[in-house]
Scaffold this active site. Structure first.
Site, PDB file in Angstrom:
ATOM      1  CG  MET A 252      28.032 -18.905 -22.293  1.00 52.08           C
ATOM      2  SD  MET A 252      28.644 -20.566 -21.962  1.00 52.08           S
ATOM      3  CE  MET A 252      27.121 -21.489 -21.981  1.00 52.08           C
TER       4      MET A 252
ATOM      5  N   GLY B 227      22.344 -23.811 -19.944  1.00 51.85           N
ATOM      6  CA  GLY B 227      22.822 -23.827 -21.360  1.00 51.85           C
ATOM      7  C   GLY B 227      22.580 -22.432 -21.929  1.00 51.85           C
ATOM      8  CB  THR B 228      23.631 -19.573 -21.391  1.00 51.72           C
ATOM      9  OG1 THR B 228      22.801 -20.053 -20.348  1.00 51.72           O
ATOM     10  CG2 THR B 228      23.427 -18.096 -21.578  1.00 51.72           C
ATOM     11  CB  VAL B 229      24.266 -18.363 -26.946  1.00 53.16           C
ATOM     12  CG1 VAL B 229      24.324 -19.811 -27.414  1.00 53.16           C
ATOM     13  CG2 VAL B 229      22.866 -17.806 -27.121  1.00 53.16           C
TER      14      VAL B 229
END
Length: 539
Positions: free
Chosen positions: A439, A356-358
């Site tokens: 991402m 899970g990434t921004v």
């Protein structure tokens, strides 16, 4: 009026965004506006990146948080700088300790998967070294969103609810209680457009800003993190937090056509993207090949070969037995390229001689540019929230191996193979072109390869480069493609031996941002992924 904000019955597309004085591209509109406000107040691109990153912990908590890691590539002063804000395994976390508890593999959720968070220290370090405004000014927009509340955006609400469902099934009531109290105060995830606030999150951000992040690593927050983790059976201590500092590193790169593609060094998996591009640099691709099966086949095979090496060798650079330079050498790229034939292969690691990434991108009118990425790993992370703080702690330890012979074997104080990777383009041996990133776990190197080729080989503008239908390799010959991927190309790939699965949605294919700078005029051109809630904000 009732409607579904995730239902789009008609085809649509975005135009690329242009601006001259500054630009911020993020996966959430309020975070982009936070960064833009900082630029308008006299901050530079570094200030804007920190402000947007902090805001994303509030407005997109399903993808990142205060308790995660961060990396940055910063173009300033005529050169590219790399900041590694990833934390190590706690000093008491070891293979023996996990096996004594009955684990055959690393836990994916819960306190045992928590490693030292690096994001707050990375914000403070970026601000102190290259920023123009005070850290208190940079984190205040995020604190205000948390204190006053904001309407949750559609894609964030979707993943928020998915985490709510998952944590309720996979974690004990005791472990998930603080998460539920913070992120599901009404017994469910917030819906699109519904207001959500976290005053405790706001106070934590202000404590970090007042102390230059030291309160997180040495003060009251550190003690509360320690107490929470030990109560829940984890390994992270106040001593682990106090010992942490982010690290300035030299970015690594390969030449692709007449561009240079830059990534962070291991333990990040940016090397996988670079190796795949180095292999592909030996093939010719024309704009008309963009959706042609043969061209996509070569991209898939190069990516598989690079991943085979990356998953075999990448880890904390202090423990790698193969140097990145060996994996990226032209000679080794030629050897790997020679393995690509007309049929899909089963990938195997090579034997080179002697991670899970921004994601967000910023730029200002002085030529400063930042490529920044931040994550709690799997969505909200471990599921452990420090009570009364809004701090959701990452589960980055899940990527360690409990096999002592594996390159990424768990050791106390070791940094694991890291999925999150910012990237940057230059040209002509040092002319900055701009930041980019995609991402999404192990999709990230694959997204980088596809974005670079869309820009360089296929002459697409930033928005179109992100809009293009994506493929994703999983393992063996298994490949998935997006709903709008051409059927003819998918069928041709199957005839080449790929096991192709068409996905119903876009969630697993990553979400990206791109900003490019015209070297003659300084005009900025940006794009943001339709797969997320984001915008490009400029002025």
């Amino acid at each position: 009026m009732t409607f579904d904000p995730l239902h789009h019955p008609h085809p649509s597309y975005r135009q690329p965004a242009y601006a001259r004085r500054g630009m911020v591209a993020t996966s959430q509109p309020l975070a982009a506006q936070a960064g833009l406000d900082i630029l308008r107040q006299g901050g530079n691109a570094i200030d804007a990146a920190v402000a947007a990153a902090a805001a994303l912990t509030v407005v997109e908590p399903c993808s990142n948080g205060i308790g995660g890691d961060a990396f940055a590539l910063v173009w300033t002063g005529g050169r590219l700088h790399g900041l590694s804000g990833n934390g190590p395994a706690p000093a008491s976390m070891s293979i023996d300790a996990l096996r004594e508890r009955g684990h055959e593999a690393m836990p994916r959720l819960g306190a045992e998967a928590v490693t030292v968070p690096g994001a707050p220290a990375a914000w403070a370090e970026l601000s102190a070294r290259f920023g123009r405004l005070g850290l208190d000014e940079l984190l205040e927009p995020a604190a205000s969103y948390a204190e006053q509340g904001y309407p949750v955006s559609p894609v964030a609400a979707f993943y928020w609810d998915r985490a709510f469902q998952s944590y309720g099934k996979q974690l004990s009531a005791e472990d998930v209680a603080a998460w539920m109290e913070t992120f599901a105060p009404h017994g469910r995830a917030p819906r699109p457009g519904e207001l959500w606030a976290s005053p405790a999150h706001a106070e934590t951000l202000r404590s970090i800003s007042r102390s230059g992040a030291r309160s997180f690593y040495e003060g009251e927050l550190a003690e509360r993190i320690h107490a929470c983790i030990w109560e829940r059976g984890g390994f992270l201590t106040a001593a682990d937090l106090a010992a942490y500092a982010p690290e300035w590193v030299d970015p690594i790169h390969v030449r692709y056509r007449d561009f240079e593609v830059w990534e962070m060094p291991p333990s990040g998996q940016g090397l996988v993207a670079l190796q795949a591009l180095s292999i592909l640099d030996g093939f010719d691709f024309r704009p008309e090949d963009r959706l042609e099966a043969g061209a996509i086949h070569r991209q898939l095979e190069a990516t598989k070969l690079a991943f085979a090496d990356g998953l075999k060798h990448l880890t904390d650079p202090r423990h790698m037995k193969v140097a990145p330079e060996q994996l990226l050498s032209p000679e080794y790229a030629a050897l790997r390229r020679g393995l690509i034939g007309p049929q899909a292969m089963m990938p195997e690691p090579g034997r080179p001689g002697g991670s899970g990434t921004v994601y967000l991108a910023t730029a200002d009118n002085e030529g400063n540019m930042v490529s920044f990425i931040q994550s709690n790993y799997m969505g909200f992370g471990s599921g452990i929230v420090v009570p009364g703080t809004g701090i959701a702690l990452q589960n980055r330890g899940a990527d360690f191996s409990l096999d002592p012979s594996h390159a990424n074997a768990l050791l106390p104080g070791k940094k694991t193979y890291h999925t999150i990777i910012p990237a940057f383009l230059t040209r002509g041996g040092g002319q900055p072109v701009g930041p980019f990133g995609v991402m999404g776990g192990y999709m990230q190197p694959q997204g980088h390869v596809q974005a670079v080729m869309n820009l360089v080989d296929y002459n697409l503008h930033p928005q179109a480069a992100l809009d293009a239908p994506r493929w994703q390799w999983h393992e063996g010959r298994s490949v998935s493609v997006e709903p709008h991927f051409p059927q003819e190309a998918a069928e041709a790939l199957e005839r080449m031996g790929h096991a192709v699965r068409r996905e119903d949605g876009f969630g697993s294919f990553g979400r990206g941002q791109i900003i490019l700078r015209d070297p003659a005029t300084g005009v900025l051109c940006g794009g943001t992924d339709f797969r997320t809630d984001g915008i490009v904000a400029g002025y």
